[in-house]
Design an enzyme around this catalytic site. Structure first.
Site, PDB file in Angstrom:
ATOM      1  CB  ALA A  85      -0.875  -0.014   1.244  1.00 18.60           C
ATOM      2  N   GLY A 106       0.716  -5.147   0.713  1.00 17.27           N
ATOM      3  CA  GLY A 106      -0.405  -5.183  -0.213  1.00 17.27           C
ATOM      4  C   GLY A 106      -0.003  -5.747  -1.570  1.00 17.27           C
ATOM      5  CD  GLU A 121      -2.305  -7.845   2.345  1.00 16.95           C
ATOM      6  OE1 GLU A 121      -1.890  -6.679   2.184  1.00 16.95           O
ATOM      7  OE2 GLU A 121      -3.067  -8.183   3.262  1.00 16.95           O
ATOM      8  CD  GLU A 168       1.495  -5.831   5.207  1.00 20.36           C
ATOM      9  OE1 GLU A 168       2.345  -6.698   5.504  1.00 20.36           O
ATOM     10  OE2 GLU A 168       0.803  -5.876   4.188  1.00 20.36           O
TER      11      GLU A 168
HETATM   12  C1  3H9 Z   1       0.543  -2.374   3.351  1.00 17.23           C
HETATM   13  O1  3H9 Z   1       0.805  -2.851   2.286  1.00 17.23           O
HETATM   14  C2  3H9 Z   1      -0.784  -2.511   4.022  1.00 17.23           C
HETATM   15  C3  3H9 Z   1      -1.679  -3.532   3.358  1.00 17.23           C
HETATM   16  O2  3H9 Z   1      -1.463  -4.800   3.906  1.00 17.23           O
HETATM   17  C4  3H9 Z   1      -3.120  -3.238   3.631  1.00 17.23           C
HETATM   18  C5  3H9 Z   1      -3.723  -2.088   2.975  1.00 17.23           C
HETATM   19  C6  3H9 Z   1      -5.188  -1.964   3.238  1.00 17.23           C
HETATM   20  N1  3H9 Z   1       4.582   3.428  -0.118  1.00 17.23           N
HETATM   21  O3  3H9 Z   1      13.365   2.159   0.482  1.00 17.23           O
HETATM   22  P1  3H9 Z   1      13.748   2.852  -0.768  1.00 17.23           P
HETATM   23  C7  3H9 Z   1       9.302   4.972  -1.352  1.00 17.23           C
HETATM   24  S1  3H9 Z   1       1.654  -1.438   4.215  1.00 17.23           S
HETATM   25  C8  3H9 Z   1       5.023   4.637  -0.451  1.00 17.23           C
HETATM   26  O4  3H9 Z   1      14.735   3.954  -0.692  1.00 17.23           O
HETATM   27  P2  3H9 Z   1      14.888   0.408  -1.756  1.00 17.23           P
HETATM   28  C9  3H9 Z   1      10.348   5.364  -0.336  1.00 17.23           C
HETATM   29  O5  3H9 Z   1       9.810   6.234   0.639  1.00 17.23           O
HETATM   30  C10 3H9 Z   1       3.063  -1.388   3.147  1.00 17.23           C
HETATM   31  N2  3H9 Z   1       6.317   4.913  -0.734  1.00 17.23           N
HETATM   32  O6  3H9 Z   1      14.233   1.832  -1.910  1.00 17.23           O
HETATM   33  C11 3H9 Z   1      11.390   6.012  -1.226  1.00 17.23           C
HETATM   34  O7  3H9 Z   1      10.942   7.315  -1.526  1.00 17.23           O
HETATM   35  P3  3H9 Z   1      12.010   8.486  -1.734  1.00 17.23           P
HETATM   36  C12 3H9 Z   1       3.856  -2.628   3.203  1.00 17.23           C
HETATM   37  C13 3H9 Z   1       7.164   3.892  -0.682  1.00 17.23           C
HETATM   38  O8  3H9 Z   1      15.085  -0.096  -3.111  1.00 17.23           O
HETATM   39  C14 3H9 Z   1      11.315   5.188  -2.506  1.00 17.23           C
HETATM   40  O9  3H9 Z   1      10.037   4.561  -2.496  1.00 17.23           O
HETATM   41  N3  3H9 Z   1       5.052  -2.451   2.442  1.00 17.23           N
HETATM   42  C15 3H9 Z   1       6.764   2.593  -0.344  1.00 17.23           C
HETATM   43  O10 3H9 Z   1      16.033   0.480  -0.812  1.00 17.23           O
HETATM   44  C16 3H9 Z   1      12.384   4.139  -2.604  1.00 17.23           C
HETATM   45  O11 3H9 Z   1      12.384   3.382  -1.406  1.00 17.23           O
HETATM   46  C17 3H9 Z   1       6.210  -2.076   3.007  1.00 17.23           C
HETATM   47  O12 3H9 Z   1       6.307  -1.916   4.194  1.00 17.23           O
HETATM   48  C18 3H9 Z   1       5.404   2.370  -0.056  1.00 17.23           C
HETATM   49  N4  3H9 Z   1       4.921   1.163   0.265  1.00 17.23           N
HETATM   50  O13 3H9 Z   1      13.785  -0.478  -1.011  1.00 17.23           O
HETATM   51  C19 3H9 Z   1       7.372  -1.895   2.071  1.00 17.23           C
HETATM   52  N5  3H9 Z   1       7.852   1.788  -0.360  1.00 17.23           N
HETATM   53  O14 3H9 Z   1      12.852   8.077  -2.893  1.00 17.23           O
HETATM   54  C20 3H9 Z   1       8.150  -0.676   2.431  1.00 17.23           C
HETATM   55  C21 3H9 Z   1       8.898   2.562  -0.706  1.00 17.23           C
HETATM   56  O15 3H9 Z   1      11.181   9.701  -1.938  1.00 17.23           O
HETATM   57  N6  3H9 Z   1       9.208  -0.413   1.499  1.00 17.23           N
HETATM   58  N7  3H9 Z   1       8.480   3.835  -0.906  1.00 17.23           N
HETATM   59  O16 3H9 Z   1      12.793   8.532  -0.441  1.00 17.23           O
HETATM   60  C22 3H9 Z   1      10.395  -1.061   1.542  1.00 17.23           C
HETATM   61  O17 3H9 Z   1      10.600  -1.971   2.318  1.00 17.23           O
HETATM   62  C23 3H9 Z   1      11.464  -0.603   0.605  1.00 17.23           C
HETATM   63  O18 3H9 Z   1      11.145   0.706   0.210  1.00 17.23           O
HETATM   64  C24 3H9 Z   1      11.620  -1.462  -0.683  1.00 17.23           C
HETATM   65  C25 3H9 Z   1      12.575  -0.753  -1.666  1.00 17.23           C
HETATM   66  C26 3H9 Z   1      12.204  -2.813  -0.288  1.00 17.23           C
HETATM   67  C27 3H9 Z   1      10.287  -1.652  -1.369  1.00 17.23           C
END
Ligand code: 3H9
Length: 700
Positions: A63, A103, A106, A126
């Protein structure tokens, strides 16, 4: 709307490609695009199957985290999209090209089948944001792989790579390349077989088997206290998975998930953890350092000092695949250091967390060097000798004569003057601090310290290197102790004053432990060793600091801490559990009385404020002086380097949550009561209170 989904027809398949760089979160445009694409494909009689994939470097990162807590966004809701996918009469195949998190996974679980690239990580992280998989993950994953495997995956939030996911039964096929083509072939094969669908919500064999394991959830719940002490979301997750296991009614389980997700969403821990998520990423953005500026190309590194720090730093380089030379002026120390490194790796291999092949590769990257002269071709050198400015200056004079032009010269000092070190070279623009935290191969934090003359190239290289080493890097200004150690000084001092004034080490430690840190200041001091400070003070000819009197008195009685079983506490042989020791308490009371203190009773609340508010006050000074760029940087330092509970969000976030006016009132009271200049309220704190603002507002 943010993000989009491209629609293509490939034979009898519709290919939906999510495009929301860099990592394809499910922002409004993505949800709407998936909804429109699914509708179009379902309405087209020539389309027999639907393949969903991601452009850019992820499948879907989950998400859109920035939408939590914000006003409801426009377009289709995620549940509407998922209902359409899961309700599809045409098979839907996820072509997982990269990260499928939260998500994102999911979405894949609402597809009938999953084909994944071998390098793609899949996970439900999450919990790390104080949330739970709220789009059916807690209901579908147990139905697919069983609760016994689903519980650790969802509770830890840690991802698995596609080959492991295949073994667990999460994905149906793993390919080394061309995942979209593989998914289209998979789809064509399904069409040839009459287009069978496979809905996870209808699977029951795994959860039926789980029902026979009566202690599955009691055991998992008991474990939470060890792995997620004080956190709200994990127990909610267990409640949801239990609902998936105990009832055949999928919709009833989804209702439990919705209620628990809403509870997490409304909990302050969720806000604090999401604050930390964005703060860690913001810390990488340094004004004046552009993304595309030239950096030093680091192929080869060098480390000076093969003690605990130097050895750990060498391991960081080797772990990242960077060749590293290691030197110690004591040849025996170098041999010992290499043995310790080998032992560390061997233990990880024994635990099954590293293969022997990977260990051998890493060891091969670490090259012992007999002299500093061997470092001439290294692109970066990190000096990690003990904290003595003269010694460090001497080493940098030598490095100046040895290192090739354009190499980065970094000191791992934990608080000494980087400018003084840089001034001993003819190239201060290539000198900066790279302060690792012990054990360096484990701790995530790196403070990059900006000297007055450090060039953008040097600083940018150090920050980028931190990322390559898997660290969370924070830029700190050059002041004694930088960000972390300057602040911790205030915390330790208050803890030490309180035991002089009447508190016991046990009470102070219990308050800090219950707040969420792994241990309190006195258990920590025993672990580090009381004799280190005592010997250093003796070498300096003694200290006037009254907070040194108790540790000095304990050391005079040969109580050095854990290392000899006696310190602030007593330790049974081979056990690190602190046991209250009346003898230590007598020493404390004697010293306190000799200094003229009337011992008083402390409330736990007072103890917490006395320990945490110095962090806040000094943090505010650091911000005012520009030695810390953002309040979020300070929180990032504390959560990643000092074990501050991340679900509390770091000291500055905690202060905002308490209300800055009440924090300031307490600090003013401590100042008035004690006359101690350390409690003089930071001007920034006063300004924020006067303006009704928060620390967080400074970062926006
Ligand atoms: C969820 O899914 C809830 C659902 O179950 C239910 C819903 C109803 N959203 O980390 P990076 C941005 S909760 C928005 O430097 P990497 C991040 O801020 C979600 N933005 O890259 C950054 O922005 P900026 C569950 C996001 O390659 C840029 O993308 N998911 C999101 O080192 C690059 O990120 C998570 O918890 C996001 N979901 O790592 C995953 N994700 O360039 C969280 C990233 O402006 N994310 N951004 O600073 C991660 O673990 C890492 O970002 C990921 C990439 C591994 C994906």
């Amino acid at each position: 709307m943010k993000g989009s989904v491209h629609y293509e027809v490939r034979g009898a398949s519709a290919l939906l490609s999510i495009d929301n760089p860099p990592v394809n979160p499910l922002s409004s445009g993505v949800r709407q695009g998936l909804f429109d694409g699914m509708t179009r494909a379902l309405d087209d009689d020539d389309i027999k199957t639907i393949v969903v994939t991601g452009l850019n470097r992820a499948f879907i990162a989950g998400a859109d985290i920035s939408e939590f807590g914000a006003a409801a966004s426009e377009g289709a809701g995620l549940n509407q999209v998922l209902d359409l996918m899961e309700g599809s009469t045409k098979p839907v195949i996820a072509a997982i090209n990269g990260t499928a998190f939260g998500g994102g996974l999911e979405v894949a679980l609402c597809c009938d089948y999953r084909v994944a690239l071998a390098t793609a990580p899949l996970g439900l992280p999450e919990v790390k944001l104080g949330l739970l998989p709220g789009a059916g993950g807690t209901q579908r994953l147990p139905r697919l792989i069983g609760a016994e495997a689903a519980i650790p995956m969802i509770i830890s939030g840690n991802p698995v790579l596609a080959p492991a996911a295949f073994k667990m039964g999460i994905v149906d096929q793993v390919v080394d390349e061309n995942v979209v083509e593989a998914a289209l072939t998979f789809a064509a094969d399904l069409t040839g077989r009459g287009s069978p669908t496979r809905k996870i919500r209808d699977l029951s064999d795994k959860v039926l088997a789980d029902r026979n394991q009566s202690d599955l959830f009691t055991k998992a719940a008991a474990n939470l206290d060890k792995t997620h002490r004080g956190q709200f979301a994990p127990a909610q997750i267990l409640k949801c998975i239990e609902a998936a296991v105990t009832s055949d009614d999928f919709e009833a389980g989804m209702a439990v998930e919705r209620a628990c997700f809403a509870a997490c969403l409304g909990d302050p821990q969720r806000e604090a953890l999401i604050h930390i998520f964005f703060a860690e990423r913001a810390a990488n953005k340094i004004p004046g350092l552009s993304k595309d500026m030239p950096l030093i190309d680091v192929q080869k590194a060098a480390v000076i000092g093969a003690g605990t720090m130097g050895g750990g730093i060498a391991m960081c380089f080797a772990n990242a695949g960077i060749a590293v030379q290691l030197h110690d002026n004591d040849p025996e120390g170098l041999k010992r250091g290499l043995k310790v490194i080998e032992g560390n790796y061997a233990r990880t291999v024994a635990k099954g967390r590293l293969s022997q092949v990977a260990m051998d590769q890493r060891m091969a990257l670490i090259e012992p060097a007999d002299s500093l002269e061997a470092f001439g071709q290294a692109d970066v050198v990190v000096e990690a000798v003990y904290e003595n400015l003269d010694l460090k200056k001497e080493i940098f004079v030598k490095l100046d004569g040895i290192m090739k032009p354009g190499a980065l010269l970094a000191s791992n000092t934990s608080g000494l003057d980087i400018d003084a070190i840089a001034a001993s070279t003819s190239r201060p623009e290539f000198v900066c601090g790279m302060h690792f935290f012990s054990p360096a191969n484990v701790m995530r934090l790196l403070e990059v310290v900006r000297g007055a003359k450090s060039s953008p190239e040097a600083l940018g290289t150090a920050m980028a290197l931190g990322k390559r080493l898997g660290k969370v890097s924070v830029m700190a200004g050059n002041c004694p102790g930088f960000i972390g150690n300057r602040m911790i000084g205030g915390y330790s001092r208050q803890a030490n004053l309180m035991i002089l004034e009447g508190a016991s080490p046990e009470q102070v430690d219990a308050v800090i432990y219950n707040f969420g840190l792994a241990m309190g200041p006195f258990a920590m001091a025993d672990m580090v060793g009381l004799d280190l400070g005592w010997r250093a003070r003796k070498m300096r000819g003694g200290s006037n600091d009254i907070t040194a009197r108790i540790p000095d008195a304990l050391c005079e009685m040969d109580r050095y801490g854990q290392k000899n079983g006696l310190g602030y506490y007593r330790y049974e042989s081979g056990d690190r559990t602190p046991v209250v020791d009346p003898i230590a308490l007598e020493v404390i009371e004697r010293v306190s009385e000799n200094l003229g203190y009337q011992r008083k009773v402390f409330s736990d609340e007072e103890i917490l404020k006395r320990c945490i508010y110095p962090l806040v006050n000094i943090g505010a000074q650091l911000l005012d002086e520009g030695h810390a760029l953002r309040a979020g940087d300070i929180d990032t330092v504390y959560v990643n380097g000092y074990g501050f509970p991340n679900h509390v969000g770091g000291p500055m976030w905690f202060a905002d949550a308490q209300g800055l006016s009440s924090v300031l009132a307490d600090i003013q009271r401590f100042y008035t009561e004690t006359g101690d200049e350390a409690w003089k309220p930071a001007p920034l704190l006063e300004r924020l209170v006067a303006e009704g603002k928060t620390f967080a507002s400074l970062d926006q």
